[in-house]
Every structure is written in C-alpha cells, then in structure tokens.
Design a protein around this motif. Structure first.
Motif, PDB file in Angstrom:
ATOM      1  N   TYR A 344      94.651 -19.831  72.018  1.00 52.95           N
ATOM      2  CA  TYR A 344      93.106 -20.395  71.934  1.00 52.95           C
ATOM      3  C   TYR A 344      92.369 -19.392  71.128  1.00 52.95           C
ATOM      4  N   PRO A 345      91.747 -19.285  69.275  1.00 55.04           N
ATOM      5  CA  PRO A 345      90.851 -18.581  68.832  1.00 55.04           C
ATOM      6  C   PRO A 345      90.317 -18.135  69.187  1.00 55.04           C
ATOM      7  N   ASP A 346      89.277 -19.384  70.038  1.00 53.39           N
ATOM      8  CA  ASP A 346      87.677 -19.438  70.290  1.00 53.39           C
ATOM      9  C   ASP A 346      87.935 -18.783  71.477  1.00 53.39           C
ATOM     10  N   PHE A 347      88.258 -18.775  72.320  1.00 53.85           N
ATOM     11  CA  PHE A 347      88.717 -18.504  73.891  1.00 53.85           C
ATOM     12  C   PHE A 347      87.154 -18.105  74.374  1.00 53.85           C
ATOM     13  N   SER A 348      86.868 -18.122  75.174  1.00 46.96           N
ATOM     14  CA  SER A 348      85.329 -17.427  74.942  1.00 46.96           C
ATOM     15  C   SER A 348      85.512 -16.040  76.135  1.00 46.96           C
ATOM     16  N   GLY A 349      86.187 -15.786  76.722  1.00 50.61           N
ATOM     17  CA  GLY A 349      87.212 -15.184  77.289  1.00 50.61           C
ATOM     18  C   GLY A 349      88.385 -13.635  76.342  1.00 50.61           C
ATOM     19  N   LYS A 350      88.120 -14.516  75.516  1.00 55.74           N
ATOM     20  CA  LYS A 350      89.144 -13.435  74.491  1.00 55.74           C
ATOM     21  C   LYS A 350      89.022 -11.674  74.375  1.00 55.74           C
ATOM     22  N   ASP A 351      87.875 -11.228  73.887  1.00 56.56           N
ATOM     23  CA  ASP A 351      87.049  -9.918  74.373  1.00 56.56           C
ATOM     24  C   ASP A 351      88.172  -9.546  75.772  1.00 56.56           C
ATOM     25  N   GLU A 352      88.374  -9.964  76.590  1.00 51.19           N
ATOM     26  CA  GLU A 352      88.928  -9.356  77.822  1.00 51.19           C
ATOM     27  C   GLU A 352      90.951  -9.379  77.222  1.00 51.19           C
ATOM     28  N   ALA A 353      91.453 -10.341  77.291  1.00 52.36           N
ATOM     29  CA  ALA A 353      91.967  -9.894  76.802  1.00 52.36           C
ATOM     30  C   ALA A 353      93.006 -10.060  75.649  1.00 52.36           C
ATOM     31  N   LEU A 354      92.189  -9.206  74.623  1.00 49.86           N
ATOM     32  CA  LEU A 354      92.431  -8.115  73.853  1.00 49.86           C
ATOM     33  C   LEU A 354      92.266  -7.135  74.053  1.00 49.86           C
ATOM     34  N   GLN A 375      90.130  -2.640  67.639  1.00 45.24           N
ATOM     35  CA  GLN A 375      88.894  -3.201  66.379  1.00 45.24           C
ATOM     36  C   GLN A 375      88.457  -3.854  65.770  1.00 45.24           C
ATOM     37  N   GLU A 376      89.970  -5.127  66.169  1.00 43.51           N
ATOM     38  CA  GLU A 376      89.382  -6.718  66.449  1.00 43.51           C
ATOM     39  C   GLU A 376      88.303  -7.060  67.647  1.00 43.51           C
ATOM     40  N   ILE A 377      87.966  -5.862  69.000  1.00 41.68           N
ATOM     41  CA  ILE A 377      86.743  -6.382  69.490  1.00 41.68           C
ATOM     42  C   ILE A 377      85.525  -5.418  68.825  1.00 41.68           C
ATOM     43  N   VAL A 378      85.438  -4.940  68.710  1.00 43.75           N
ATOM     44  CA  VAL A 378      84.594  -4.320  68.093  1.00 43.75           C
ATOM     45  C   VAL A 378      83.952  -5.021  66.822  1.00 43.75           C
ATOM     46  N   ARG A 379      84.667  -5.336  65.684  1.00 50.03           N
ATOM     47  CA  ARG A 379      84.243  -6.789  64.849  1.00 50.03           C
ATOM     48  C   ARG A 379      84.163  -7.714  64.789  1.00 50.03           C
ATOM     49  N   ASP A 380      84.999  -8.719  66.194  1.00 48.54           N
ATOM     50  CA  ASP A 380      84.578  -9.730  66.237  1.00 48.54           C
ATOM     51  C   ASP A 380      83.106 -10.232  67.494  1.00 48.54           C
ATOM     52  N   VAL A 387      82.965  -3.223  74.066  1.00 48.42           N
ATOM     53  CA  VAL A 387      82.974  -2.573  72.632  1.00 48.42           C
ATOM     54  C   VAL A 387      83.021  -1.028  72.730  1.00 48.42           C
ATOM     55  N   GLU A 388      81.787  -0.706  73.807  1.00 50.03           N
ATOM     56  CA  GLU A 388      81.867   0.333  73.714  1.00 50.03           C
ATOM     57  C   GLU A 388      82.956   1.373  74.502  1.00 50.03           C
ATOM     58  N   LYS A 389      83.231   0.554  75.283  1.00 48.13           N
ATOM     59  CA  LYS A 389      84.865   1.128  75.898  1.00 48.13           C
ATOM     60  C   LYS A 389      86.482   1.024  74.157  1.00 48.13           C
ATOM     61  N   ALA A 390      85.736   0.378  73.818  1.00 49.43           N
ATOM     62  CA  ALA A 390      86.804   0.351  72.816  1.00 49.43           C
ATOM     63  C   ALA A 390      86.345   1.104  71.195  1.00 49.43           C
ATOM     64  N   LYS A 391      85.561   1.398  71.176  1.00 51.55           N
ATOM     65  CA  LYS A 391      84.753   2.850  70.321  1.00 51.55           C
ATOM     66  C   LYS A 391      85.509   3.841  70.798  1.00 51.55           C
ATOM     67  N   SER A 400      89.696   4.465  63.153  1.00 49.75           N
ATOM     68  CA  SER A 400      88.433   4.000  62.028  1.00 49.75           C
ATOM     69  C   SER A 400      87.547   3.188  62.768  1.00 49.75           C
ATOM     70  N   ILE A 401      86.628   2.861  62.864  1.00 49.99           N
ATOM     71  CA  ILE A 401      85.772   2.108  64.088  1.00 49.99           C
ATOM     72  C   ILE A 401      85.067   1.447  62.807  1.00 49.99           C
ATOM     73  N   PRO A 402      85.376  -0.506  63.217  1.00 48.59           N
ATOM     74  CA  PRO A 402      84.645  -0.961  61.942  1.00 48.59           C
ATOM     75  C   PRO A 402      83.082  -1.395  62.527  1.00 48.59           C
ATOM     76  N   LYS A 403      82.560  -2.137  60.891  1.00 49.35           N
ATOM     77  CA  LYS A 403      81.642  -2.200  61.251  1.00 49.35           C
ATOM     78  C   LYS A 403      81.138  -3.672  62.203  1.00 49.35           C
ATOM     79  N   PRO A 404      80.515  -3.928  62.875  1.00 50.76           N
ATOM     80  CA  PRO A 404      80.431  -5.449  63.310  1.00 50.76           C
ATOM     81  C   PRO A 404      79.871  -6.419  62.224  1.00 50.76           C
ATOM     82  N   ASN A 405      80.739  -7.569  62.914  1.00 54.95           N
ATOM     83  CA  ASN A 405      81.017  -8.703  61.624  1.00 54.95           C
ATOM     84  C   ASN A 405      79.397  -9.537  62.160  1.00 54.95           C
ATOM     85  N   PRO A 406      78.602  -9.591  60.418  1.00 54.57           N
ATOM     86  CA  PRO A 406      77.234 -10.520  60.312  1.00 54.57           C
ATOM     87  C   PRO A 406      76.965 -10.928  61.963  1.00 54.57           C
ATOM     88  N   LYS A 407      78.239 -12.238  61.499  1.00 58.62           N
ATOM     89  CA  LYS A 407      78.168 -13.124  61.416  1.00 58.62           C
ATOM     90  C   LYS A 407      77.988 -13.350  63.252  1.00 58.62           C
TER      91      LYS A 407
END
Length: 486
Positions: A344-354, A375-380, A387-391, A400-407
C-alpha cells in the motif's frame, strides 16, 4: 448496442441448468435468513400460480396428481413449506444456542438452490396453462379478499394475485411498472416477487435482463447484511450473463460497494475489505476506459487504507511487545511494516509505519536501514508530525538529511478525528468510506420529479441504449418527469 435482441431463451436455459449460480456467503444465521426469504418468495409464486389454475378448472387438472400442471405447482408449494420448516428449525437451534452441524446448513443450501431451479422450470412450463388470450393490461383488477386467521386476524386484499398468477400479452410490461412502484414504496419483497415473475414466466420478454438487475438493486436499496449479501450475489449473477452490457461497469462497482457497506473497523474481520479490493481491481482491469475510473480509484484507495490500518495494527502489537515490554516480536513488527509499505504505497498512515520500522532497525543496530526509512519520512512526508523526530535520529546516526520533495509539500496530512468521532466509530463499528447507496437503475430516495434509468427502460420497452446512460455515477437522467411509472 441494444441488448433487446439478446438470446433471452439461452439466459433462461442457463439459469435453470445452473442452479444457485449466485452463491452467497455469510454467517450461519445470515445464510438461513437468505434461504428463508427465497423460500417464502417461491412459496408465494407457486401459490398464486396454482390459484389461477384452480379458477380455470381445466379438465383433468387434478391438484393431487403431480403429473398435471396444477398438481405440479401444489406439490412444489408443499415441498417449499417442508424446506421452510427445516430452515426455521435450524434458525431455532441457533437462537437457542443449541448444537447443530454446519454441514446441515451446507446441505440445506444446496437443496434450496436445486429446488429454486425446479420451481423456475415449473413456473415457466405451466405458463401456457395460465395464459389468457385477452389481455387485462390497463384494466382494473379485482382484489381478492385475504382469509382471516381464526376469523379474527389478517384480512385485507391481495392486489397482485391475478397479476402474478395469470399470463396475458403485455403483462410483462405491467409487472415491470408495478414492481418498480413497489420498490420505490420500500415494499421490497413484493417488488422482487413481481420482477421474479417476469424472469420465471416470460422467457422472451424484453424486460427480462433489466428485471434481473432490478432484483439485485432491490436488495442493495434495502440494505442490511443479509440483503447486501444477496445484492452482491445477484449483481454477480447478472454480470455473468451480461458481461458486455453498457451497465456492466456500474454493476461491478455495485458488487464492490455491497462489500464496502459491510466493512468494519480495521481491527476487525477484513474479509469484506479484501473482497471489495478484489472487485475494484477487477473493475479497473476489465473496464480501463470506464467513465467511473476516478471514483473507482478513490474507493480503492479508501478500501486499501482500511486493509493497511489492519496490518499497521498487527505491526504495532508486535512493536509494543518488543519495544515497550521487551518480550520479543521485533521481526514480526518488521515483517508487517515492510509488507504494508510494499502493498500500500499510498497509505495515508505510511509515515507511522516508516518511523516504527526505522526504530526496529535502530534497536538491531542496523543504522543504514534505519536511516533509509527516516530519510523517506523527511523527503516524502514533510508535513508529518514525525519529521522532526526523524531528523533528530538522522543527526544522531550521522546520516544526511534530505530536502523535502516539493510536490509533497502541498500534501496535507490526514486530519485527526475528534474524541467523539473516534468514540462513535468504535461504538458502532463504523469505518468512513465513500459509497453510493443508490442502485444501478433506481435511487434510494425516490423523487417523483426525477427521471431515472428505470423510467428510461420502461419508456424504451425493455432496455437502455449506450447514449442514454449518464457518464457520471448517477441513476438520474433528468429532472423532468417524463413517464407515468408511479
């Protein structure tokens, strides 16, 4: 394409040869209730048809001789009563929590399905003996007085006995119109009986395909678990015979929505959610150019969210056992989270699972893997509250801490439900889903100022043309009343 020219005779033959084509499933109680409803309908059809033959008093038509048309119907009516007694006996055992064998229900279900085919065949083959050369369509019918129980209870009139029992030219159209009226009045059993009369008595009727679809609609509009199970089965039955009909994509969506209306909270049985997902995926595969595509994709995303939350709950159980209580289960959590993210790549709660998956790898000191998910949390998921906890974790790891995806910056996190909303959903077992509760041909809340697809069927005398079917998911063609079907 006009489906009026379809081989309706073939449809009837297949329906009789393959009894119980639309198999249903559910709890023992639901299965028995469905059998009871079917047998009640068959019993009434047989009774009204037999009463017409009794009035005719044809020579040699003996009710005690099963070789005669009247005797055949009377015999089947008695058999339906016997099967009803068996169904009610099992229902009684369930109600009293007495011991019963599941195989008894399986066997009874098979017998009812075979009995259904015999009843349909008998009604079809005795139709000529119930026919009248002069059509009564448009003429006032006498209402038969019902008998009173012990001379006290009951009474009234049976308005449709003659309509159901006798066969006259043009009667199929009248049956269709009256059945539509009854469904709109929420008299679902009566409406289904009238539609079923067209199916079993008028094999060459242009109204037969839409009558079968209207039966499925009636169950869907009625709602309730047993009715929805039968709605899905009857829609599937219709789709088996008419897979290329212009309404086929809508019917398949209704099968999916019949399952969706039975979906509970993610921490409960996910059987219905899985079936709904299968139906929606099948719709996208079979009808990739359907105008319903955006709605189907939205519904699929919602159903998959339900399934993903189920997996997340299981993963969280193992996570809690291993991280909080130190009882093991770390691999179980990782497995669930990884599967969830992949399926489920588009799961709305994916950040929690990550985030939790990353934590499990930190515990195992696999920092490279942990960094990958942080990094996936920070980026996507730049707007996630994780996000802050991930950083912080990435800084501690030295990754490295990636830049967020503009989209992804424009993606708004899912709004958290209030305490009252959560309490209500938990109490009633509600999982919010987008579902159209109208049928394919008829709306749930009838408005006499609206002209619906079923009105167009009546106006066309049996079917619909491609150009008459709205591109949007609606049963309403226009707001202007154009046909006297009320």
């Amino acid at each position: 394409m006009n489906f009026r020219n379809i081989s309706l005779g073939l449809f009837i033959i297949l329906a009789l040869v393959v009894p119980g084509l639309a198999q249903v499933n559910g709890t023992p109680s639901q299965r028995l209730e469905i059998m009871r409803q079917k047998l009640e309908t068959m019993k009434r059809s047989l009774g009204t048809s037999a009463s017409v033959l009794k009035k005719e008093k044809r020579d040699g038509d003996d009710k005690d001789n099963p070789e005669t048309p009247l005797g055949r119907l009377v015999s089947l009516e008695k058999e339906s009563s016997g099967l009803l007694n068996e169904v009610n006996s099992l229902r009684g055992k369930l109600g009293r929590s007495e011991k019963y064998e599941l195989s008894d229900i399986d066997s009874l279900e098979e017998r009812v399905a075979k009995f259904q085919s015999r009843v349909d065949k008998a009604l079809l083959e005795t139709a000529e003996f119930r026919s009248k050369e002069v059509s009564q369509v448009g003429k006032a019918r006498k209402k038969k007085k019902k008998k009173k129980f012990l001379g006290i209870f009951g009474g009234g009139t049976d308005e449709y006995e003659e309509l159901i029992g006798s066969v006259t030219p043009g009667r199929d159209r009248e049956l269709f119109i009256v059945a539509t009226r009854e469904i709109r009045k929420k008299n679902f059993d009566v409406g289904r009986l009238l539609f079923q009369t067209i199916i079993s008595t008028y094999p060459d009727s242009a109204y037969l395909p839409m009558s079968k679809l209207a039966v499925a609609d009636s169950f869907y509009l009625e709602g309730g678990t047993s009715a929805l199970i039968q709605a899905a089965a009857n829609y599937q039955d219709w789709l088996t015979f008419f897979p290329t009909h212009p309404l086929a994509d809508r019917v398949l969506l209704k099968i999916a929505e019949s399952e969706m209306r039975q979906i509970g909270l993610p921490d409960r049985d996910i059987t219905r959610a899985k079936k709904a997902e299968q139906r929606l995926k099948a719709l996208l595969q079979k009808y990739p150019n359907t105008p319903l595509l955006p709605m189907v994709k939205d519904r699929l995303a919602e159903v998959q969210d339900n399934l993903a939350y189920h997996d997340l709950g299981v993963g969280n159980f193992y996570y809690k056992q291993s991280v909080k209580y130190k009882k093991g289960g770390l691999k179980g959590a990782q497995s669930r989270y990884r599967d969830l993210i992949e399926k489920y790549p588009d799961f709305s709660g994916k950040d929690e699972a990550l985030y939790k998956l990353a934590v499990t790898y930190l515990i195992e000191e696999e920092t490279d893997q942990a960094a990958r998910y942080f990094q996936e949390i920070v980026r996507d998921f730049p707007n996630s509250d994780r996000v802050e906890k991930a950083k912080e974790q990435l800084a501690l790891i030295g990754a490295s801490i990636p830049k967020p995806n503009p989209k992804k910056m424009k993606v708004i996190p899912q709004e958290k439900k209030s305490f009252l909303t959560n309490f209500r959903n938990e109490f009633f077992g509600i999982y919010p889903l987008t579902i159209d509760k109208n049928g394919v041909l008829m709306t749930k809340k009838f408005d006499k100022t609206k002209f619906e697809l079923i009105d167009q069927v009546i106006e066309n005398e049996g079917d619909l043309r491609d150009s008459q079917i709205p591109k949007a998911l609606t049963t309403i063609i226009s707001n202007k009343k154009r046909a006297a079907t009320k």
